[in-house]
Design a protein around this motif. Structure first.
Motif, PDB file in Angstrom:
ATOM      1  N   GLY A 200       0.811  -1.212   0.000  1.00 40.66           N
ATOM      2  CA  GLY A 200       0.000   0.000   0.000  1.00 40.66           C
ATOM      3  C   GLY A 200       0.838   1.252   0.000  1.00 40.66           C
ATOM      4  O   GLY A 200       0.360   2.318   0.395  1.00 40.66           O
ATOM      5  N   ASN A 201       2.091   1.158  -0.427  1.00 40.20           N
ATOM      6  CA  ASN A 201       3.005   2.288  -0.367  1.00 40.20           C
ATOM      7  C   ASN A 201       2.918   3.142  -1.627  1.00 40.20           C
ATOM      8  O   ASN A 201       3.115   2.648  -2.737  1.00 40.20           O
ATOM      9  CB  ASN A 201       4.444   1.795  -0.201  1.00 40.20           C
ATOM     10  N   LEU A 202       2.640   4.417  -1.455  1.00 40.95           N
ATOM     11  CA  LEU A 202       2.531   5.361  -2.564  1.00 40.95           C
ATOM     12  C   LEU A 202       3.611   6.425  -2.403  1.00 40.95           C
ATOM     13  O   LEU A 202       3.747   7.025  -1.334  1.00 40.95           O
ATOM     14  CB  LEU A 202       1.149   6.009  -2.586  1.00 40.95           C
ATOM     15  N   SER A 279      -1.131   1.509   5.589  1.00 37.46           N
ATOM     16  CA  SER A 279      -2.361   2.243   5.849  1.00 37.46           C
ATOM     17  C   SER A 279      -2.825   2.027   7.279  1.00 37.46           C
ATOM     18  O   SER A 279      -2.454   1.053   7.931  1.00 37.46           O
ATOM     19  CB  SER A 279      -3.479   1.808   4.885  1.00 37.46           C
ATOM     20  N   GLY A 280      -3.643   2.982   7.743  1.00 42.46           N
ATOM     21  CA  GLY A 280      -4.279   2.876   9.048  1.00 42.46           C
ATOM     22  C   GLY A 280      -3.291   2.753  10.195  1.00 42.46           C
ATOM     23  O   GLY A 280      -2.223   3.348  10.196  1.00 42.46           O
ATOM     24  N   ALA A 281      -3.668   1.941  11.193  1.00 43.87           N
ATOM     25  CA  ALA A 281      -2.860   1.804  12.402  1.00 43.87           C
ATOM     26  C   ALA A 281      -1.510   1.162  12.139  1.00 43.87           C
ATOM     27  O   ALA A 281      -0.594   1.276  12.950  1.00 43.87           O
ATOM     28  CB  ALA A 281      -3.626   0.991  13.449  1.00 43.87           C
ATOM     29  N   SER A 282      -1.357   0.476  11.011  1.00 42.52           N
ATOM     30  CA  SER A 282      -0.094  -0.169  10.697  1.00 42.52           C
ATOM     31  C   SER A 282       0.737   0.645   9.710  1.00 42.52           C
ATOM     32  O   SER A 282       1.689   0.142   9.119  1.00 42.52           O
ATOM     33  CB  SER A 282      -0.322  -1.565  10.103  1.00 42.52           C
ATOM     34  N   GLY A 283       0.395   1.931   9.518  1.00 40.04           N
ATOM     35  CA  GLY A 283       1.053   2.721   8.495  1.00 40.04           C
ATOM     36  C   GLY A 283       1.724   3.960   9.040  1.00 40.04           C
ATOM     37  O   GLY A 283       1.924   4.144  10.241  1.00 40.04           O
ATOM     38  N   PRO A 390       1.338   6.889  14.595  1.00 38.94           N
ATOM     39  CA  PRO A 390       1.859   6.242  13.392  1.00 38.94           C
ATOM     40  C   PRO A 390       3.059   5.369  13.723  1.00 38.94           C
ATOM     41  O   PRO A 390       3.822   5.666  14.646  1.00 38.94           O
ATOM     42  CB  PRO A 390       2.268   7.422  12.510  1.00 38.94           C
ATOM     43  N   VAL A 391       3.253   4.303  12.937  1.00 38.89           N
ATOM     44  CA  VAL A 391       4.307   3.345  13.266  1.00 38.89           C
ATOM     45  C   VAL A 391       5.492   3.434  12.318  1.00 38.89           C
ATOM     46  O   VAL A 391       6.487   2.733  12.534  1.00 38.89           O
ATOM     47  CB  VAL A 391       3.762   1.900  13.241  1.00 38.89           C
ATOM     48  N   TRP A 392       5.418   4.274  11.282  1.00 35.64           N
ATOM     49  CA  TRP A 392       6.525   4.351  10.323  1.00 35.64           C
ATOM     50  C   TRP A 392       6.785   5.799   9.940  1.00 35.64           C
ATOM     51  O   TRP A 392       5.876   6.619   9.872  1.00 35.64           O
ATOM     52  CB  TRP A 392       6.184   3.557   9.060  1.00 35.64           C
ATOM     53  N   GLY A 393       8.058   6.103   9.687  1.00 37.89           N
ATOM     54  CA  GLY A 393       8.439   7.421   9.194  1.00 37.89           C
ATOM     55  C   GLY A 393       9.825   7.366   8.600  1.00 37.89           C
ATOM     56  O   GLY A 393      10.585   6.416   8.829  1.00 37.89           O
ATOM     57  N   SER A 394      10.177   8.361   7.815  1.00 42.31           N
ATOM     58  CA  SER A 394      11.517   8.419   7.230  1.00 42.31           C
ATOM     59  C   SER A 394      12.005   9.848   7.199  1.00 42.31           C
ATOM     60  O   SER A 394      11.212  10.803   7.259  1.00 42.31           O
ATOM     61  CB  SER A 394      11.518   7.825   5.812  1.00 42.31           C
ATOM     62  N   SER A 395      13.324  10.020   7.081  1.00 47.05           N
ATOM     63  CA  SER A 395      13.922  11.351   7.073  1.00 47.05           C
ATOM     64  C   SER A 395      15.254  11.305   6.348  1.00 47.05           C
ATOM     65  O   SER A 395      15.929  10.265   6.321  1.00 47.05           O
ATOM     66  CB  SER A 395      14.117  11.860   8.513  1.00 47.05           C
ATOM     67  N   PRO A 396      15.667  12.400   5.732  1.00 45.71           N
ATOM     68  CA  PRO A 396      16.966  12.442   5.072  1.00 45.71           C
ATOM     69  C   PRO A 396      18.077  12.743   6.066  1.00 45.71           C
ATOM     70  O   PRO A 396      17.845  13.310   7.138  1.00 45.71           O
ATOM     71  CB  PRO A 396      16.802  13.598   4.074  1.00 45.71           C
TER      72      PRO A 396
END
Length: 505
Positions: A200-202, A279-283, A390-396
């Protein structure tokens, strides 16, 4: 968790397959399914081009190397500057609402003009909205960039009558929330390390041209299956004052690990990527400003691998020769052995530090990546199973170290970036060879509320009992340091994180 929408500063709005490449890794987490979309401005039909000549043109033999100083594309102009600018490329579409925050580090109010733009719809023209703004002395204001524009993606350009203003944006939606700085400069190159179009990754790429001249760009992708050079992304025109957005999954499908390289043939621009993960609680989701070039040294002031969490570092090498990268770690006390990896030409290497033997868990550490060839570096964090969203994130990663920073909060009183948004921790890392003295002051206060020493090669972290709420902070040090702020709500440290703005003057 939808962000408040503001029409003007502080005023509520009523509207509410190819040549060799690949990856190296130790361990990681992935999903499996692709996304769909289209260019919203131009050039919508194409097929990937795999000719070697095209790849050589997309990835020059001698990539640009960032020079010392505030070269992450983000800084705060000196208070005495005649004027200053900021550019927020946005590009979240309908997946998240965006609020832009303006932080004034000077003792006088600063006025300016905001121009927001949205891509054309169908055969129509691009939409543009102008407004005047004012930021109070030693204070902050919130604006809604979508006010006066049709729904969907939009971007904003600011011109201030003076310096001292930091501009950041927060995106918030059903999948989570994220914060990112807005650029203070344009560049002929932007690089992103890390991205996914599986499951479900966009992944959405935005190109904003805030200049008065046309920009013509090439966009290419390093993936775990090789280099992808879509014909539609070569010689792409971005008109003056307009934004172009794209769903990367249209041409880079079912790819676990993606690095994006944007290179302008003519002109300069600003680029961001918006990642919607699961998505949702797992996203989760992330908005990232690209890096305006490649570098041989990258910094992350604070990384914490909690038990059961997955922490991945993405090392992207667009060059034509292998890059040997050494990852060193700084702790508040003690030391760990460096980790080394070789990143093949035109490839992405994934280092899962959370699964690397000998690296710490449950305690924060600073990361410095030094390579013998210019590369780009990013990080993603997945919280342990069962964590609150949220359970996921990214950063440079960042390339800047300096002795004076402003670190904006994730919102302003009455208009937080998301419901319950607050600063959770503030880390200061010293990558140098001598200890540094650090003082931290809340914006608007005359005296520091804390002072401390950061050991050489180490870090110090202020927790929620010392930093909290939405206040911006001024970090001053006796030597160059790197800073990172973690915010809540988040499933684990690093899911919602942001760096500071180097202060000039």
């Amino acid at each position: 968790m939808t962000a408040p929408r503001y029409a003007a500063a502080g005023t509520p709005s009523a509207d509410g397959g190819s040549p060799a490449g690949g990856r190296e890794r130790t361990s990681r987490h992935s999903t499996a399914r692709g996304g769909r979309g289209r260019w919203t401005a131009l050039l919508v039909v194409a097929v990937p081009v795999v000719a070697v000549a095209v790849v050589e043109a997309a990835f020059p033999a001698s990539p640009a190397v960032l020079s010392p100083g505030p070269t992450d594309g983000v800084s705060v102009a000196a208070p005495g500057s005649y004027s200053s600018s900021a550019f927020c490329a946005g590009g979240t579409g309908t997946a998240a609402a965006t609020t832009i925050y303006l932080t004034n580090t000077t003792a006088r109010s600063v006025s300016g003009v905001m121009t927001a733009t949205a891509p054309p719809v169908g055969s129509g023209a691009a939409s543009t909205a102008h407004r005047t703004i004012s930021v109070p002395a030693l204070g902050s204001a919130a604006v809604n960039p979508a006010s006066g524009l049709p729904g969907g993606s939009n971007a904003s350009m600011f011109t201030f009558a003076g310096g001292g203003i930091a501009v950041n944006q927060v995106v918030s939606g059903p999948n989570g929330w994220s914060t990112a700085p807005c650029a203070s400069q344009t560049s002929a190159m932007w690089a992103f390390a890390g991205g996914s179009t599986t499951g479900g990754n966009l992944l959405t790429l935005s190109l904003l041209n805030p200049t008065a001249t046309e920009a013509v760009v090439n966009v290419s992708f390093l993936t775990d299956g090789g280099v992808v050079v879509p014909q539609a992304y070569q010689g792409l025109t971005v008109p003056p004052g307009q934004v172009v957005t794209d769903n990367v999954g249209d041409f880079v499908q079912n790819a676990n690990d993606i690095a994006t390289v944007v290179t302008a043939q003519t002109g300069t621009l600003v680029s961001t990527e918006f990642q919607q993960w699961s998505s949702g609680a797992s996203g989760g989701l992330s908005l990232r400003l690209g890096s305006p070039g490649l570098a041989t040294t990258w910094q992350f002031a604070q990384t914490t691998a909690m038990q059961g969490a997955t922490v991945d570092f993405y090392l992207a090498n667009p060059g034509n020769v292998p890059a040997t990268a050494t990852m060193t770690f700084g702790l508040s006390s003690g030391s760990v052995e460096p980790v080394q990896t070789v990143v093949a030409p035109r490839s992405v290497s994934v280092m899962a530090t959370s699964a690397t033997p000998g690296l710490p868990h449950q305690v924060p550490y600073a990361v410095t990546v030094v390579a013998d060839q210019p590369i780009a570096v990013g990080r993603s964090v997945l919280a342990p199973s069962g964590s609150a969203p949220p359970v996921w994130g990214s950063s440079p990663g960042t390339v800047t170290t300096t002795g004076r920073w402003v670190v904006p909060g994730p919102g302003v009183p009455g208009a937080p970036g998301t419901a319950g948004a607050a600063v959770h921790s503030l880390a200061v890392a010293d990558p140098g060879t001598s200890p540094v003295q650090v003082s931290i002051t809340r914006l608007g206060e005359r005296h520091p509320f804390t002072t401390f020493t950061v050991p050489s090669g180490g870090l110090s972290v202020l927790g929620a009992n010392q930093v909290a709420g939405l206040a911006p902070y001024i970090v001053s040090s006796s030597g160059p340091v790197n800073v990172e702020e973690d915010s809540v709500p988040a499933g684990t440290p690093g899911v919602v994180s942001s760096t500071g703005f180097p202060l000039s003057g």
